[in-house]
Write an enzyme that holds these catalytic residues in place. Structure first.
Site, PDB file in Angstrom:
ATOM      1  N   GLU A  17      79.470  67.602  20.292  1.00 31.59           N
ATOM      2  CA  GLU A  17      79.832  66.369  19.570  1.00 31.59           C
ATOM      3  C   GLU A  17      80.431  66.710  18.200  1.00 31.59           C
ATOM      4  O   GLU A  17      81.411  66.095  17.769  1.00 31.59           O
ATOM      5  CB  GLU A  17      78.588  65.481  19.388  1.00 31.59           C
ATOM      6  CG  GLU A  17      78.932  64.151  18.745  1.00 31.59           C
ATOM      7  CD  GLU A  17      77.707  63.339  18.353  1.00 31.59           C
ATOM      8  OE1 GLU A  17      76.806  63.161  19.190  1.00 31.59           O
ATOM      9  OE2 GLU A  17      77.656  62.886  17.198  1.00 31.59           O
TER      10      GLU A  17
ATOM     11  N   HIS B 131      77.919  72.464  18.185  1.00 37.51           N
ATOM     12  CA  HIS B 131      77.501  71.433  19.146  1.00 37.51           C
ATOM     13  C   HIS B 131      78.754  70.658  19.568  1.00 37.51           C
ATOM     14  O   HIS B 131      79.615  70.349  18.739  1.00 37.51           O
ATOM     15  CB  HIS B 131      76.485  70.496  18.495  1.00 37.51           C
ATOM     16  CG  HIS B 131      75.902  69.489  19.449  1.00 37.51           C
ATOM     17  ND1 HIS B 131      76.605  68.382  19.871  1.00 37.51           N
ATOM     18  CD2 HIS B 131      74.705  69.440  20.073  1.00 37.51           C
ATOM     19  CE1 HIS B 131      75.847  67.685  20.710  1.00 37.51           C
ATOM     20  NE2 HIS B 131      74.690  68.317  20.855  1.00 37.51           N
TER      21      HIS B 131
ATOM     22  N   HIS C  91      79.290  63.606  24.967  1.00 36.35           N
ATOM     23  CA  HIS C  91      79.452  64.158  23.609  1.00 36.35           C
ATOM     24  C   HIS C  91      80.871  64.038  23.062  1.00 36.35           C
ATOM     25  O   HIS C  91      81.086  64.174  21.867  1.00 36.35           O
ATOM     26  CB  HIS C  91      79.146  65.658  23.608  1.00 36.35           C
ATOM     27  CG  HIS C  91      77.749  66.003  23.960  1.00 36.35           C
ATOM     28  ND1 HIS C  91      76.680  65.347  23.433  1.00 36.35           N
ATOM     29  CD2 HIS C  91      77.243  66.959  24.762  1.00 36.35           C
ATOM     30  CE1 HIS C  91      75.569  65.888  23.911  1.00 36.35           C
ATOM     31  NE2 HIS C  91      75.882  66.856  24.730  1.00 36.35           N
TER      32      HIS C  91
ATOM     33  N   CYS D   5      72.535  57.531  16.005  1.00 36.24           N
ATOM     34  CA  CYS D   5      72.438  56.591  17.124  1.00 36.24           C
ATOM     35  C   CYS D   5      71.117  55.806  17.035  1.00 36.24           C
ATOM     36  O   CYS D   5      70.058  56.393  16.828  1.00 36.24           O
ATOM     37  CB  CYS D   5      72.506  57.384  18.424  1.00 36.24           C
ATOM     38  SG  CYS D   5      72.210  56.401  19.877  1.00 36.24           S
TER      39      CYS D   5
ATOM     40  N   SER E 160      69.320  69.428  21.338  1.00 33.45           N
ATOM     41  CA  SER E 160      68.997  69.205  19.909  1.00 33.45           C
ATOM     42  C   SER E 160      68.032  68.042  19.788  1.00 33.45           C
ATOM     43  O   SER E 160      67.051  68.094  19.041  1.00 33.45           O
ATOM     44  CB  SER E 160      70.225  68.784  19.102  1.00 33.45           C
ATOM     45  OG  SER E 160      71.308  69.544  19.383  1.00 33.45           O
ATOM     46  N   ASN E 161      68.328  66.969  20.534  1.00 33.19           N
ATOM     47  CA  ASN E 161      67.478  65.788  20.488  1.00 33.19           C
ATOM     48  C   ASN E 161      66.074  66.121  20.985  1.00 33.19           C
ATOM     49  O   ASN E 161      65.075  65.647  20.438  1.00 33.19           O
ATOM     50  CB  ASN E 161      68.145  64.693  21.344  1.00 33.19           C
ATOM     51  CG  ASN E 161      67.245  63.530  21.602  1.00 33.19           C
ATOM     52  OD1 ASN E 161      66.711  63.381  22.689  1.00 33.19           O
ATOM     53  ND2 ASN E 161      67.048  62.709  20.587  1.00 33.19           N
TER      54      ASN E 161
ATOM     55  N   HIS F 176      72.181  68.116  28.515  1.00 34.93           N
ATOM     56  CA  HIS F 176      71.463  69.337  28.133  1.00 34.93           C
ATOM     57  C   HIS F 176      70.141  69.441  28.866  1.00 34.93           C
ATOM     58  O   HIS F 176      69.067  69.447  28.261  1.00 34.93           O
ATOM     59  CB  HIS F 176      71.243  69.380  26.611  1.00 34.93           C
ATOM     60  CG  HIS F 176      72.502  69.663  25.868  1.00 34.93           C
ATOM     61  ND1 HIS F 176      72.748  69.201  24.598  1.00 34.93           N
ATOM     62  CD2 HIS F 176      73.598  70.368  26.223  1.00 34.93           C
ATOM     63  CE1 HIS F 176      73.939  69.600  24.216  1.00 34.93           C
ATOM     64  NE2 HIS F 176      74.479  70.308  25.179  1.00 34.93           N
TER      65      HIS F 176
ATOM     66  N   CYS G 131      69.529  58.251  27.496  1.00 37.00           N
ATOM     67  CA  CYS G 131      70.118  57.186  26.675  1.00 37.00           C
ATOM     68  C   CYS G 131      71.258  56.565  27.495  1.00 37.00           C
ATOM     69  O   CYS G 131      71.696  57.157  28.488  1.00 37.00           O
ATOM     70  CB  CYS G 131      70.658  57.765  25.380  1.00 37.00           C
ATOM     71  SG  CYS G 131      71.944  58.988  25.659  1.00 37.00           S
TER      72      CYS G 131
HETATM   73  S1  SF4 Z   1      75.409  58.246  20.773  1.00 32.56           S
HETATM   74 FE1  SF4 Z   1      74.572  60.035  21.790  1.00 32.56          FE
HETATM   75  S2  SF4 Z   1      72.358  59.635  21.932  1.00 32.56           S
HETATM   76 FE2  SF4 Z   1      73.360  57.677  21.458  1.00 32.56          FE
HETATM   77  S3  SF4 Z   1      73.698  56.683  23.418  1.00 32.56           S
HETATM   78 FE3  SF4 Z   1      75.555  57.846  22.944  1.00 32.56          FE
HETATM   79  S4  SF4 Z   1      75.274  59.837  23.917  1.00 32.56           S
HETATM   80 FE4  SF4 Z   1      73.277  58.860  23.798  1.00 32.56          FE
END
Ligand code: SF4
Length: 288
Positions: free
Chosen positions: A130, A128, A74, A196, A225-226, A40, A12
Site C-alpha cells: 500500500e 509495504h 492494497h 481505516c 502488519s495489521n 497476508h 475487512c
Molecule cells: S482500507 Fe485496508 S483495512 Fe480498510 S477496508 Fe480497505 S483494505 Fe481493508
C-alpha cells in the site's frame, strides 16, 4: 472448557470484495495471476492457489503479455498500470475503495506541496504494497516514516502534508504528528486522517474481547502488519495471548488450565481458519 470466536474478527470489506472478485474470475477462467499475495495469510493464499490463483512478483509481471492480472486491495503505483498498458495486460482491479481514495488524496497533496516547495510524508511500513502504491502517486518523492527516527529525513523548515498507511496504529500516528508539530519551524503542517475505520474500530473491540476471556489464541500470518498491531493490543489487555498461524502452533500446555478460550485474528485472517482452530482445540481436549 468454553471456546468463543471474536465476532468482529475476520476479513475487512476491502479483502472480502477482492477475494470475491478473484473467486468469480477463477470459476469463470480456471486461473488468474495476482500481483503479490491477495491477502497476508498463507493459508488463504494456499486455498485460492488450489482454485487456480497464480501469485506473481513485479519482475514476472513486467515480462507478461496479453493476459489478465489482478491488483489486490492494497493497490499499486501508476507505473504498474503503465506496464499493463504497454504489455496488453487486462487489469482486474480489486484496489480497496478507501485505498483508491487515499491514493487520489496523496496525488492531490503532492501537487499542492510542489507549488509551495513542500514535502509529502507517508507514515507507514517501508516496502509495504500500500505504501509503495501511495509513494508512486508522488513521483516516488514522498518521505516514508516508520518511526520517530525516520523524521531525520524531513526538512522542518518546509511545509509538509502527512498521510498514514490505512492499517497503522492511531496512537503511533498521533505521536508522530505531535513530534512533527513540536519540531516544525513555521507550523505549516497539514494532516490527513487516513487510518481505516475498520482498523481503528477493531483496535477498540479487540481489547474488550481480550478482557472477557482467560486466554486468546490470536490467529494471523506473520507477514500481516495489521496482525502484529492487533496482537500487541490484545496482549496488552490479556497477557495470556498466544500468536498462532495454524493449529500446529498451539501450545496445549499453555492453554490447558483456562476455562474460557478466545479466538481472534487480523483483518486478513479468514473465518474458516478460526473455526478450524476452534474445532481442533475442542477435539484435542475431548481426547485427553
Ligand atoms: S482500507 Fe485496508 S483495512 Fe480498510 S477496508 Fe480497505 S483494505 Fe481493508
Amino acid at each position: 472448557m468454553n471456546i468463543v470466536i471474536d465476532k468482529e474478527a475476520g476479513f475487512c470489506f476491502g479483502v472480502v470484495s477482492a477475494i470475491k472478485a478473484l473467486e468469480e474470475e477463477l470459476l469463470k477462467e480456471g486461473n488468474l495471476y495476482c500481483l503479490g499475495d491477495i491477502v497476508h495469510n498463507n493459508m488463504e493464499v494456499e486455498r485460492l492457489e488450489n482454485m487456480g490463483l497464480k501469485t506473481i512478483d513485479n519482475e514476472t509481471f513486467s515480462k507478461l503479455h496479453n493476459c489478465k492480472v489482478m491488483i489486490r486491495a492494497h493497490g499499486e503505483p501508476p507505473h504498474t498500470y503503465e506496464i499493463a498498458k504497454q504489455n496488453n495486460i487486462e487489469i482486474v482491479d480489486a484496489t480497496c475503495p478507501m485505498v483508491l481514495k487515499l491514493q487520489k488524496d496523496v496525488k492531490q497533496g503532492y501537487e499542492q506541496m510542489k507549488k509551495i516547495s513542500g514535502q509529502v510524508v507517508i507514515f507507514g511500513k517501508k516496502g509495504h504494497a500500500e505504501v509503495v502504491g501511495l509513494v508512486g502517486q508522488t513521483n516516488n518523492e514522498a518521505i516514508v516514516v516508520s518511526s520517530e527516527k525516520d523524521l531525520e529525513k524531513v526538512d522542518f523548515e518546509k511545509p509538509l502534508h502527512i498521510y498514514s498507511q490505512t492499517t497503522k496504529n492511531r496512537e503511533d500516528y498521533e505521536h508522530i504528528i505531535q513530534v512533527i508539530n513540536s519540531k516544525h519551524k513555521t507550523g505549516e503542517v497539514y494532516v490527513t486522517d487516513s487510518i481505516c475505520r475498520k482498523v481503528s474500530l477493531r483496535a477498540k473491540s479487540i481489547g474488550m474481547f481480550a478482557e472477557n476471556v482467560d486466554c486468546v489464541l490470536f490467529v494471523s500470518g506473520a507477514n500481516s502488519s495489521n496482525g502484529m498491531y492487533l496482537y500487541e493490543l490484545c496482549k496488552q489487555k490479556n497477557a495470556n495471548t498466544f500468536f498462532i498461524s495454524d493449529v500446529e502452533d498451539i501450545d496445549f500446555e499453555k492453554i490447558k488450565g483456562f476455562a474460557n478460550i478466545g479466538i481472534s485474528g487480523a483483518t486478513s485472517t479468514p473465518m474458516w481458519l478460526m473455526k478450524k482452530i476452534e474445532d481442533y482445540v475442542y477435539r484435542e481436549f475431548e481426547t485427553k
